[in-house]
Design an enzyme around this catalytic site. Structure first.
Site, PDB file in Angstrom:
ATOM      1  NE  ARG A  59      -4.212   4.114  -4.290  1.00  0.00           N
ATOM      2  CZ  ARG A  59      -3.120   3.365  -4.281  1.00  0.00           C
ATOM      3  NH1 ARG A  59      -2.699   2.794  -5.392  1.00  0.00           N
ATOM      4  NH2 ARG A  59      -2.438   3.193  -3.170  1.00  0.00           N
ATOM      5  CE  LYS A 113      -6.501   8.308   2.751  1.00  0.00           C
ATOM      6  NZ  LYS A 113      -5.491   7.231   2.591  1.00  0.00           N
ATOM      7  CE  LYS A 149      -5.215   0.728   6.703  1.00  0.00           C
ATOM      8  NZ  LYS A 149      -4.061   0.610   5.807  1.00  0.00           N
TER       9      LYS A 149
END
Ligand code: BES
Ligand code: MN
Ligand code: ZN
Length: 497
Positions: free
Chosen positions: A349, A263, A275
């Site tokens: 992901r 990643k 965030k």
């Protein structure tokens, strides 16, 4: 202030300047060569030990300043504890501890001997690796030294050994691994204004010098392949996304490659699901998985590993923007499966889904191991000591547990299963990219598993181990370079002919 240490192997001898470092056990015993090097100073060690209540416990150090009967400025006696309990990891640690004492000195001499006799070439090499890793600092953006900080090391270090040629030979492969760890740490420490996807791809391109074949996919190429999940993550950024495939062909032509996937989110703001501000700067390290893969490929190529290895990294920047993807968006992955994006902060992901599918179908590897700073949930579960491991293959998982215990980069297996898999079914698409509050690291892994098909696969969630990890004897940096030593060991123990 880029300075480095110089490591060399020499026959045992008594130095006349700098710092002398020797080893003893928990009975304060010294080896015969050590006694010869110390000469009359050996008696002083006993008195100083008694005065300081130094018992030679593993990792303890007795410091003697301006020792009589020696010309050196300092003598350090490093405890090895019980000799029959020493493992290869301990030599790394001893090297790290030695380097901690050397820091600031310009000359150092180590006597690589145990009370039972000279350290073996492999043990000496591990000592050297520990020294290298501990000596690492990231100070390219510091223009003045600060008081109280461990000084950047620039010492000339001579390691006294019984057989210098054998030590040098054993150290060659450790030197390659050290280079890989340092490269990974550097990439992770580098800020995101400097290290964005294109620049990361350029740095991976430097592996060509070692004989690695490097191929870079730009956004256009990825669009053609249908990597829409990866591209969706990067679409809010001014920086174009990249995939880099690195191949080291050190094995037989007909051998399937072992594959490592990383990643590489060069910065993770969370995107539209932004965030909170506190600690967000750490998200420059959300590419630690990719950094590990590049570091590993460096290590394998430099030590000319007899294996066909493939590294593939997905490089993106996750930003909020008018063009950024939204919660509720549905993307069609390269595999054809669709994903509803519930939370744009669950972006890793999405990146890995396309890279895993690409590698599995294009290269039919022997196995795939992915590394990702994937979830905060893995830190809730395991803290920062173990990486979370998920796998569809017991044998591969077992080998990783073993390599983890041998290197100290430990992994803890976590569950997968149909009950967890159901949690990411979506109302509108084949799946959604979050699974709710519970089991967050597991549902993330379940999504990845939907893209690996039958390929033996391991997913390592390294959010806790790669960044801001607790300081150790072999790492004082914010980034640990976690995984390079683990995977190098896995390859060396099982996949080299
Ligand atoms: N990169 C983060 C995970 C992370 C957090 C890594 C802290 C290192 C330190 C990842 O992309 C993320 O944001 N995960 C979310 C997933 C959630 C939205 C389902 C998380 O863990 O909160
Ligand atoms: Mn995120
Ligand atoms: Zn992330």
């Amino acid at each position: 202030m880029p300075v480095g240490i110089k490591l060399g192997f020499v026959p045992f001898s008594t130095p006349t300047k700098g710092i002398l470092l020797v080893f003893c056990d928990d009975g304060l015993r010294l080896g015969p060569a050590t006694r010869r090097v110390l000469g009359d100073a050996a008696a002083q060690v006993e008195r100083a030990a008694a005065a300081d209540r130094f018992k030679g416990k593993s990792g303890a150090v007795l410091d003697i300043v301006a020792p009589a009967d020696l010309k050196v400025a300092r003598l350090a006696v490093i405890g090895c504890g019980k000799l029959n309990e020493l493992k290869s990891q301990d030599f790394l640690k001893l090297g790290g501890i030695a380097m901690g004492r050397i820091s600031g000195a310009t000359d150092a001499t180590l006597v690589a001997e145990l009370p039972s006799g000279p350290m073996k070439p492999d043990q000496v090499a591990d000592l050297g690796l520990g020294i290298r890793l501990r000596a690492y600092t990231f100070d390219r953006y510091k223009t003045k030294p600060r008081e109280g900080e461990e000084k950047p090391a620039s010492a000339k270090i001579a390691i006294g050994v019984a057989d210098a040629d054998a030590a040098r030979k054993a150290f060659r492969s450790r030197e390659a691994v050290a280079g890989g760890v340092v490269l990974a740490r550097d990439l992770v420490n580098e800020p995101a204004n400097v290290l964005y996807p294109e620049e990361f791809a350029r740095r991976a391109g430097a592996l060509k010098k070692l004989g690695v074949v490097v191929e870079v996919l730009d956004a256009k190429a990825m669009k053609t392949l249908g990597m829409n999940a990866l591209l969706g993550v990067g679409q809010g950024s001014e920086h174009e996304s990249r995939v880099v495939v690195m191949r080291w062909n050190g094995g037989k032509r007909s051998d399937k490659p072992v594959a490592f996937i990383g990643k590489g989110v060069c910065f993770d703001t969370g995107g539209i699901s932004i965030k909170s501000a506190s600690g967000m700067e750490d998200m420059k390290g959300d590419m630690a998985g990719a950094a590990c893969v590049v570091g590993l490929m460096h290590a394998l190529a430099e030590r000319k590993a007899k294996v066909n290895a493939l590294g593939a990294i997905g490089l993106v920047e996750n930003m909020p923007d008018g063009k950024a993807q939204r919660p509720g968006d549905i993307v069609t992955t390269m595999s054809g499966q669709t994903i509803e994006v519930i939370n744009t902060d669950a972006e890793g992901r999405l990146v890995l889904a396309d890279v895993l599918h690409y590698v599995a179908t294009k290269y039919s590897p022997k196995f795939m191991i992915d590394l990702a700073t994937l979830t905060g949930a893995i830190m809730v579960a395991l803290g920062q000591e173990y990486a979370g491991m998920f796998s569809n293959d017991d044998k591969l998982a077992e080998r990783l547990v073993e390599a983890g215990n041998a290197t100290g980069e430990r992994v803890w297996r976590m569950p997968l299963g149909p009950e967890y898999d159901k949690m990411i079914d979506s109302k509108f698409a084949d799946m959604k990219n979050t699974g709710g509050r519970h089991g967050g690291a597991i549902t993330a892994a379940q999504l990845l598993q939907r893209f690996v098909d039958k390929t033996p696969w391991v997913h390592l969630d390294i959010a806790g181990t790669a960044l801001g990890s607790p300081q150790t004897d072999i790492n004082k940096s914010w980034s640990s370079g976690w995984g390079v030593r683990l995977l190098d060991r896995l390859v060396a123990d099982h996949y080299e002919k």
